[in-house]
Motif scaffolding. Structure first.
Motif, short mmCIF file in Angstrom:
data_model
loop_
_atom_site.label_atom_id
_atom_site.label_comp_id
_atom_site.label_asym_id
_atom_site.label_seq_id
_atom_site.Cartn_x
_atom_site.Cartn_y
_atom_site.Cartn_z
N GLY A 149 36.02 -11.39 -2.96
CA GLY A 149 34.96 -12.27 -2.48
C GLY A 149 33.56 -11.72 -2.67
N VAL A 150 33.44 -10.56 -3.34
CA VAL A 150 32.14 -9.97 -3.62
C VAL A 150 31.56 -10.66 -4.85
CG1 VAL A 150 30.93 -7.82 -4.20
CG2 VAL A 150 32.88 -7.77 -2.62
N LYS A 151 30.28 -11.02 -4.79
CA LYS A 151 29.64 -11.67 -5.93
C LYS A 151 29.64 -10.74 -7.14
CE LYS A 151 26.75 -14.57 -3.08
NZ LYS A 151 25.39 -14.84 -2.61
N LYS A 152 29.69 -11.34 -8.32
CA LYS A 152 29.84 -10.58 -9.57
C LYS A 152 28.77 -9.50 -9.75
CE LYS A 152 30.20 -10.99 -14.55
NZ LYS A 152 30.21 -11.84 -15.72
N LYS A 153 27.52 -9.85 -9.57
CA LYS A 153 26.43 -8.88 -9.76
C LYS A 153 26.54 -7.73 -8.77
CE LYS A 153 22.68 -7.13 -11.40
NZ LYS A 153 22.73 -6.37 -12.64
N GLN A 154 26.85 -8.06 -7.52
CA GLN A 154 27.02 -7.03 -6.50
C GLN A 154 28.22 -6.15 -6.83
OE1 GLN A 154 27.28 -9.64 -3.14
NE2 GLN A 154 25.14 -9.30 -2.59
N ALA A 155 29.29 -6.76 -7.31
CA ALA A 155 30.48 -6.00 -7.68
C ALA A 155 30.17 -5.01 -8.79
CB ALA A 155 31.59 -6.96 -8.11
N GLU A 156 29.38 -5.42 -9.77
CA GLU A 156 29.00 -4.52 -10.86
C GLU A 156 28.18 -3.35 -10.34
OE1 GLU A 156 27.03 -7.19 -13.55
OE2 GLU A 156 28.92 -8.04 -14.27
N LEU A 157 27.24 -3.62 -9.44
CA LEU A 157 26.42 -2.57 -8.86
C LEU A 157 27.28 -1.57 -8.07
CD1 LEU A 157 23.46 -4.77 -7.57
CD2 LEU A 157 23.39 -3.18 -9.51
N ILE A 158 28.22 -2.09 -7.32
CA ILE A 158 29.10 -1.23 -6.52
C ILE A 158 29.97 -0.36 -7.42
CG2 ILE A 158 31.09 -1.25 -4.95
CD1 ILE A 158 29.74 -3.77 -3.66
N VAL A 159 30.57 -0.94 -8.44
CA VAL A 159 31.42 -0.18 -9.36
C VAL A 159 30.61 0.93 -10.03
CG1 VAL A 159 32.72 -0.32 -11.53
CG2 VAL A 159 33.12 -2.00 -9.73
N ASN A 160 29.40 0.62 -10.45
CA ASN A 160 28.56 1.64 -11.08
C ASN A 160 28.28 2.79 -10.12
OD1 ASN A 160 28.41 0.30 -13.52
ND2 ASN A 160 26.51 -0.75 -13.01
#
Length: 75
Positions: free
Chosen positions: A57-68
């Motif tokens: 349920g995490v938004k795509k852009k936020q998910a990318e930031l978190i993974v990085n």
């Protein structure tokens, strides 16, 4: 000072993942979704990619930031 800020972030979210709140664009709702899925620390996110987080349920852009951030911290 940095240790105090990290502790405040952990307390605010109730988890080591509170540090994710320091990422511009990532808020409490995203971190809460991750924690509610049973993940409690960076180790639990180590093998996640942005699509895995999006499935929580995490938004795509936020998910990318978190993974990085997680990948950088695990080096």
């Amino acid at each position: 000072m940095m240790r105090a800020l990290k502790l405040i972030e952990c307390i605010a979210v109730g988890s080591e993942l509170g540090v994710l709140l320091t990422i511009k664009g990532v808020g409490r709702a995203s971190v809460k979704k991750i924690i509610e899925s049973g993940i409690e620390d960076f180790g639990g996110l180590e093998n996640f990619d942005s699509s895995d987080l999006a499935n929580l349920g995490v938004k795509k852009k936020q998910a990318e930031l978190i993974v990085n951030r997680v990948q950088r911290s695990m080096r």
